[in-house]
Design an enzyme around this catalytic site. Structure first.
Site, PDB file in Angstrom:
ATOM      1  N   GLU A 199       0.886  -1.161   0.000  1.00 32.20           N
ATOM      2  CA  GLU A 199       0.000   0.000   0.000  1.00 32.20           C
ATOM      3  C   GLU A 199       0.919   1.204   0.000  1.00 32.20           C
ATOM      4  O   GLU A 199       1.710   1.392   0.931  1.00 32.20           O
ATOM      5  CB  GLU A 199      -0.900   0.009   1.225  1.00 32.20           C
ATOM      6  CG  GLU A 199      -1.866   1.175   1.238  1.00 32.20           C
ATOM      7  CD  GLU A 199      -2.350   1.515   2.618  1.00 32.20           C
ATOM      8  OE1 GLU A 199      -2.193   2.687   3.019  1.00 32.20           O
ATOM      9  OE2 GLU A 199      -2.880   0.608   3.296  1.00 32.20           O
TER      10      GLU A 199
ATOM     11  N   CYS B 253      -3.223   7.243   5.250  1.00 35.32           N
ATOM     12  CA  CYS B 253      -3.179   6.961   3.816  1.00 35.32           C
ATOM     13  C   CYS B 253      -4.481   7.352   3.139  1.00 35.32           C
ATOM     14  O   CYS B 253      -4.541   7.446   1.909  1.00 35.32           O
ATOM     15  CB  CYS B 253      -2.879   5.488   3.576  1.00 35.32           C
ATOM     16  SG  CYS B 253      -4.000   4.379   4.445  1.00 35.32           S
TER      17      CYS B 253
END
Length: 527
Positions: free
Chosen positions: A264, A301
């Site tokens: 990620e 994020c």
């Protein structure tokens, strides 16, 4: 005193190895404790032990794997305030945030325990034989998911508990039947050591094989690289920067046997403000997004780093309200000096662009602490945004860029210029949504999760969650790193053909009392 020694199932004990200390990011001062750096021999020992453990662990009954996961959760819970306090000291995050993160960490361990116990996640299928079929008989074929082997997990800087030593990557890998080797994040080694010791204790309490879990410390890149290169490693899980994730992917692709690296790597999480909601709710939407942009000093994020809207009086009101709120946002300690420096540099570079207009930045800065975030928002035209790729790069921190579009067509062009994202969001009145299906479709094409009338920060840990998106948000958009679906990163399908029922894995046996499989009876015909 909290000290950290590498947790490896081996008698090897290096002498006079180098060590490092943790830093308090709010003061820049060293914290108590020393953490021994691992070496390549430790890497080799950890992977060999994991490979040996895999031969045993993959066959351990689901009920016993579930007990192991619950024991880990219980041991971490027992650490209580001592764990929270160490995590606060190493990350600069507040007690309330880390208390919630601790609950998420233990909650997802228990969630995977329940998933393993129930068993249907293996997707067992029995496709029955047709011995009388012409012109050729059909075999009995049965298929299910099986674990792939030792998994290397990299701890994340922004989640010292929930995406670290016992976080979702470790929990899902252990649930699948894979041993785990964790490379502790150097920003929170004390927190990592405490959690690693809790896992080791749970391993012994539940009789799991030596080598099912290892923890290695390093404040550089050598050990992480060696872990990915090792031929016994079968998969990698990483949450962090684009450059870090791509470096690991390249290492994995250069191996003799290529392995999956589930990364990620960040996202700017575009938010579309449609005209009607700005007309009716500009101020309340601005308040909601001020909180989301600055939550945790913007170190998520899923931080909404990009806001798209059409020029209007409603947008003007939104910008006024957003700027007025941002000015008063108190500074907060960022996770590391490196993250703070990067945020300062990247945001300053964007503000310095001649086509950028700064809306506001925070003036409530705590000068008694170091590495303090300064929240800021800016605006740019759609034309200039599309022309300059700098504007679409992630700035990790309390920052957001508002793109002002002339019309819906230009807004669509901006969306179509974007790379893959973890999330996209639409803020709209119900009546205007049917008129903008092309916008909604474009957002779904570039993201893993599409949100309506909410903020992207805050990721629910549940079966339906998709935390992943098209490249470069993640390396493989087919998978999630949050929720029960995360387990499928670490398994592969195996089919068994024409085997006696008693010789098959329990999940594929017709006599299995759990009846977790689905049967396809090819002998049935319609009238």
């Amino acid at each position: 005193m909290i000290n950290g020694t590498n947790i490896v199932a081996s008698n090897y004990a290096p002498v006079d190895k180098e060590s490092f200390k943790a830093l308090d990011p709010s003061t820049g001062e060293y914290l108590e404790g020393e953490f021994q750096k691992a070496d390549t021999l430790m890497v080799n020992n950890a992977l060999n032990a994991a490979s040996a453990a895999f031969k045993v662990y993959k066959h351990i009954a689901p009920v016993n794997k579930a007990k192991f996961l619950r024991a880990i959760a219980a041991e971490i819970t027992a650490l209580g305030e001592s764990l929270i306090n160490r995590a606060v000291a190493e990350s600069g995050l507040p007690v309330a945030r880390l208390t919630g993160e601790l609950g998420r960490t233990t909650g997802q361990l228990n969630m995977f325990a329940s998933l393993v116990e129930e068993g249907s996640w293996v997707d067992a299928v029995i496709d029955t034989a047709q011995p009388e079929r012409l012109p050729l008989p059909k075999s009995d074929i049965r298929r299910m998911y099986s674990p792939i082997g030792p998994v290397v997990v990299f701890g994340a800087s922004n989640f010292p508990l929930a995406f670290s030593v016992a976080g979702g990557d470790t929990a899902s890998a252990l649930a699948s039947g894979c041993p785990v080797i964790v490379k502790a994040h150097p920003a929170h080694p004390g927190t990592s050591a405490m959690v690693g010791q809790a896992i080791s204790k749970a391993t012994k309490e539940t009789g799991m094989p030596d080598g099912v879990f290892s923890l290695l410390f390093d404040d550089g890149y050598e050990i992480g690289s060696a872990l990915v290169k090792h031929e016994q490693t079968k998969a990698v899980a990483f949450t962090g920067s684009y450059n870090g994730g791509m470096a690991l992917i390249k290492i994995a692709q250069d191996r003799k046997s290529i392995i999956p690296v589930f990364t990620e790597m960040g996202s700017i999480n575009p938010v579309v403000l449609l005209p009607a909601i700005l007309e009716s709710q500009a101020e309340s939407v601005a308040a909601k997004y001020t909180a989301s942009i600055t939550l945790g000093a913007g170190q998520f994020c899923t931080n909404p780093g990009l806001i798209l809207a059409i020029k209007s009086a409603g947008l003007d009101r939104f910008l006024t309200a957003l700027g007025g709120a941002i000015v008063n946002i108190p500074s907060a300690t960022m996770l590391t000096a490196g993250i703070w420096k990067n945020y300062q540099s990247l945001s300053a570079n964007i503000v310095a662009e001649p086509t950028t207009k700064l809306i506001a930045k925070s003036t409530a800065v705590n000068t008694e602490k170091v590495n303090q975030s300064i929240a800021a928002v800016a605006t740019v035209s759609a034309k200039d945004f599309i022309a300059n790729k700098k504007y679409s790069e992630e700035i990790f921190g309390p920052w957001s860029l508002v793109v002002a579009c002339d019309d819906i067509a230009e807004l669509q062009n901006v969306i179509e210029s974007l790379d893959g994202q973890l999330t996209t969001t639409v803020m709209a009145e119900k009546d205007e949504l049917p008129n903008h299906t092309s916008i909604l479709n474009a957002l779904a094409e570039i993201s893993g999760r599409v949100i309506l009338n909410n903020v992207p920060t805050g990721v629910e840990v549940c079966a339906a969650m998709q935390h992943g998106g098209p490249f470069p948000a993640t390396s493989d958009s087919r998978f999630t790193s949050v929720g029960t679906g995360a387990i499928y990163r670490f398994v592969r399908p195996i089919a068994w053909q024409d085997w006696e029922d008693s010789l098959l894995p329990p999940e594929l046996q017709a006599a299995n009392p759990l009846k977790i499989w689905r049967q396809i009876d090819n002998n049935l015909t319609k009238d």
